[in-house]
Motif scaffolding. Structure first.
Motif, short mmCIF file in Angstrom:
data_model
loop_
_atom_site.label_atom_id
_atom_site.label_comp_id
_atom_site.label_asym_id
_atom_site.label_seq_id
_atom_site.Cartn_x
_atom_site.Cartn_y
_atom_site.Cartn_z
N LEU A 57 0.81 -1.22 0.00
CA LEU A 57 0.00 0.00 0.00
C LEU A 57 0.85 1.27 0.00
O LEU A 57 0.35 2.34 -0.33
CB LEU A 57 -0.93 0.00 1.22
CG LEU A 57 -2.00 -1.09 1.23
CD1 LEU A 57 -2.81 -1.03 2.52
CD2 LEU A 57 -2.92 -0.97 0.02
N SER A 58 2.12 1.16 0.37
CA SER A 58 2.98 2.35 0.34
C SER A 58 3.18 2.86 -1.07
O SER A 58 3.55 4.03 -1.27
CB SER A 58 4.33 2.04 1.00
OG SER A 58 5.04 1.06 0.24
N THR A 59 2.95 1.99 -2.06
CA THR A 59 3.06 2.41 -3.47
C THR A 59 1.70 2.78 -4.07
O THR A 59 1.64 3.16 -5.23
CB THR A 59 3.68 1.28 -4.30
OG1 THR A 59 2.84 0.12 -4.26
CG2 THR A 59 5.06 0.91 -3.76
N LYS A 60 0.64 2.64 -3.28
CA LYS A 60 -0.71 2.92 -3.78
C LYS A 60 -1.34 4.14 -3.12
O LYS A 60 -2.55 4.37 -3.27
CB LYS A 60 -1.61 1.70 -3.52
CG LYS A 60 -1.17 0.43 -4.22
CD LYS A 60 -1.52 0.46 -5.68
CE LYS A 60 -1.19 -0.84 -6.38
NZ LYS A 60 -1.57 -0.84 -7.81
N ILE A 61 -0.54 4.90 -2.39
CA ILE A 61 -1.09 6.04 -1.66
C ILE A 61 -1.61 7.09 -2.64
O ILE A 61 -0.93 7.47 -3.59
CB ILE A 61 -0.03 6.63 -0.72
CG1 ILE A 61 0.35 5.60 0.35
CG2 ILE A 61 -0.51 7.91 -0.07
CD1 ILE A 61 1.46 6.04 1.27
N SER A 62 -2.81 7.58 -2.36
CA SER A 62 -3.44 8.57 -3.24
C SER A 62 -2.83 9.96 -3.00
O SER A 62 -2.46 10.30 -1.86
CB SER A 62 -4.95 8.61 -2.98
OG SER A 62 -5.55 9.68 -3.67
N PRO A 63 -2.75 10.78 -4.04
CA PRO A 63 -2.27 12.16 -3.85
C PRO A 63 -3.19 12.99 -2.96
O PRO A 63 -2.78 14.03 -2.43
CB PRO A 63 -2.22 12.73 -5.28
CG PRO A 63 -2.17 11.53 -6.17
CD PRO A 63 -2.94 10.46 -5.47
N ASP A 64 -4.43 12.54 -2.78
CA ASP A 64 -5.39 13.27 -1.96
C ASP A 64 -5.31 12.91 -0.48
O ASP A 64 -6.14 13.36 0.32
CB ASP A 64 -6.82 13.00 -2.46
CG ASP A 64 -7.01 13.43 -3.91
OD1 ASP A 64 -6.32 14.40 -4.32
OD2 ASP A 64 -7.83 12.82 -4.62
N ALA A 65 -4.35 12.07 -0.10
CA ALA A 65 -4.22 11.67 1.31
C ALA A 65 -3.91 12.88 2.18
O ALA A 65 -3.14 13.76 1.80
CB ALA A 65 -3.13 10.61 1.45
N VAL A 66 -4.51 12.91 3.36
CA VAL A 66 -4.38 14.06 4.27
C VAL A 66 -3.28 13.82 5.30
O VAL A 66 -2.49 14.71 5.59
CB VAL A 66 -5.72 14.33 4.98
CG1 VAL A 66 -5.59 15.51 5.95
CG2 VAL A 66 -6.82 14.61 3.96
N ARG A 67 -3.22 12.60 5.85
CA ARG A 67 -2.24 12.29 6.89
C ARG A 67 -1.46 11.04 6.48
O ARG A 67 -2.05 10.02 6.12
CB ARG A 67 -2.92 12.05 8.24
CG ARG A 67 -3.51 13.29 8.86
CD ARG A 67 -4.28 12.93 10.13
NE ARG A 67 -3.42 12.28 11.11
CZ ARG A 67 -2.69 12.92 12.00
NH1 ARG A 67 -2.70 14.25 12.03
NH2 ARG A 67 -1.95 12.26 12.86
N LEU A 68 -0.12 11.12 6.55
CA LEU A 68 0.73 9.99 6.23
C LEU A 68 1.84 9.88 7.27
O LEU A 68 2.21 10.86 7.92
CB LEU A 68 1.36 10.16 4.83
CG LEU A 68 0.41 10.18 3.63
CD1 LEU A 68 1.18 10.48 2.36
CD2 LEU A 68 -0.33 8.85 3.49
#
Length: 537
Positions: A112-123
């Motif tokens: 999932l670290s390669t599938k993170i969306s650009p719209d993610a708010v917190r990482l």
């Protein structure tokens, strides 16, 4: 008996109260269903009476009906009254699997670290001391949408901190995977293995190779940053392809090794003159497979038990290297009974090794423990202890293959023998491209024909060619210097006739076999080495 007596007494008391208020209850029920609305007092009186009856019935049920039967009744009523109509199934993937790490959780985190969306708010962001780049992971509540074979899936990362906030001991992290129920078999049997396979590829790309060396019978690790690859190493193209195909075939045949009942390991023997690229080939194999390298120096190992402990401490997906196996340990050759004190002419290191072997033998005699033996080494190569680990590669290097015991060379121990010879013209072109950027496919250099003629035969090693090419960044100057060196080497090689070479080699072998014990001293060995060096120079 006491419980039954109490229950019957309670039941009799309840029936008497029920009979006493029977008439009043009929009046209230009749008034409740009449067209005229009852007064608030009558309504609340009826409600209180009904609630009292329910509480008494519940109390009786708790006393007369066993707990397991009560749970069965409650669950049946709940499933009947509150039956779910949702078609979504959610799988929970916890980090903790009964005190052990959950491999599916780690695979999902990497995938999932390669599938993170650009719209993610917190990482979450992290970087280890061995990592080259920062790593991004999902934070609490973040979601990732994925599609597999036209099936939509939704991942969600959840952090549960327990009853008290900030209590790290009760903190748990898990992933939630939601999808349509009808795709359950596809997700479990195909999608989850797909996630694990992709995560393995990602980890291999991110993996930092380590070089483990021996220090006081303990492995010490440093980052392996050797730049050698199959593209840059000076080898024949056909030999490169053979080695790479053999490595690929070994990696993909895990099930095959298990089916035939063999340990999942492979042995390679690299032999040839010094400076022909044996160590560079080891580094190229490690970079190609993304395997760690363990450099085992047998001269530092005193007993078979020490060797066993060291090899058991190695990890899977690793390469075990024993360089100069003919000089590392004075194993007696079973075909050629070597006289005591007779060395192998491996240079000055043989003198130190003879002293160290004598001390090791004395120490082993005093302590009563078995010293390091050839049988002990062979047992770790293909004996019972060889099965303690998967995906292992064992590499021996030597300058003199004929000096090794045949037991080390048979198939199953050293499966592939690779001769690393003198530099050929094809190997030279690879080095010229690496060091000078020359590409012979577009426009070959004017000195190439002369270099090809001078390199015919065993004249110069790749290490010597590389040394000459590094003397100048100007291609003309560097190649002219190489031509001069080749002409000198060719002239010296032509001074001795082939017949004289064979005769000298035969006399040397006969002398090595027939000389008495007194001639095996380190001082006379060093004198003989000096005479040979003077003769060849």
């Amino acid at each position: 008996s006491l419980l039954l007596y109490t229950s019957l007494s309670h039941l009799i008391f309840t029936l008497s109260i029920f009979k006493k208020h029977k008439t009043e209850r009929k009046k209230r029920v009749k008034m409740f269903f009449s067209k005229d609305l009852p007064s608030p007092t009558s309504f609340f009186t009826a409600y209180a009476s009904m609630a009292g009856y329910i509480m008494m019935i519940r109390s009786m049920a708790h006393q007369l009906i066993p707990g397991t039967v009560q749970d069965l009744i409650y669950s049946s009523l709940h499933s009947l009254l509150f039956r779910s109509t949702s078609t979504t199934l959610t799988l929970t993937i916890d980090d903790d699997n009964m005190g052990m790490h959950n491999e599916i959780y780690q695979a999902a985190q990497t995938y999932l670290s390669t599938k993170i969306s650009p719209d993610a708010v917190r990482l979450r962001i992290s970087k280890g001391h061995k990592d080259k780049h920062v790593n991004l992971y999902l934070s609490d509540g973040e979601t990732v949408n994925d599609v597999y074979q036209n099936v939509e899936l939704k991942w969600r990362f959840v952090t549960d901190r327990g009853d008290k906030k900030g209590d790290d001991d009760r903190r748990s992290e898990y992933f939630e995977l939601s999808f349509d129920k009808k795709h359950k078999d596809l997700i479990l049997n195909s999608y989850i293995p797909h996630v694990e396979s992709k995560a393995k590829e990602i980890r291999d790309e991110r993996r930092i190779l380590m070089l483990h060396s021996l220090n006081s019978l303990r492995w010490e690790s440093v980052i392996l940053e050797h730049p050698s690859t199959f593209k840059t190493i000076a080898m024949e193209d056909e030999l490169k392809r053979d080695v790479m195909e053999d490595l690929d075939r070994f990696i993909r045949r895990k099930d095959y090794y298990k089916k035939v009942g063999k340990a999942w390991k492979r042995g390679y023997l690299l032999y040839g003159p010094p400076g022909t690229g044996k160590s560079s080939l080891v580094a190229a194999m490690a970079n190609y497979l993304k395997f760690d390298v363990y450099d085992l120096q047998l001269a530092s190992v005193m007993r078979d038990s020490d060797l066993r402990r060291l090899l058991l401490a190695t990890r899977n997906r690793s390469i075990l290297v024993i360089e100069d196996i003919d000089c590392a340990v004075d194993f007696p050759n079973r075909l050629e009974q070597q006289q005591p004190g007779e060395g192998k002419n491996c240079g000055d290191s043989q003198v130190w090794f003879s002293v160290s072997m004598g001390w090791m033998s004395l120490t082993s005699t005093i302590t009563g423990l078995a010293p390091l033996t050839l049988s002990g080494l062979l047992n770790f190569i293909d004996g019972l202890w060889s099965s303690c680990g998967d995906e292992r590669i064992i590499i021996f290097t030597t300058n003199h293959k004929d000096r090794l015991d045949p037991a080390l060379l048979r198939p199953g121990r050293m499966d592939m023998h690779i001769y690393m010879g003198h530099c050929t013209f094809q190997g030279f072109k690879t080095l010229a491209f690496n060091y000078l950027g020359l590409n012979d496919t577009t426009m070959p250099h004017r000195l190439y024909p002369g270099i090809e003629r001078l390199m015919d035969g065993e004249v110069i090693t790749p290490a010597q060619v590389a040394e000459e090419l590094m003397k100048s960044e100007d291609a003309d100057v560097a190649l002219e210097g190489l031509v001069n060196v080749l002409e000198k080497m060719r002239f010296k090689a032509n001074e001795l006739s082939p017949v004289l070479k064979k005769k000298e080699s035969r006399l040397e072998r006969d002398e090595m076999r027939a000389r008495p014990d007194t001639e095996g001293s380190p001082r006379k060995n060093s004198k003989r080495i000096k005479k040979l060096v003077l003769f060849w120079t």
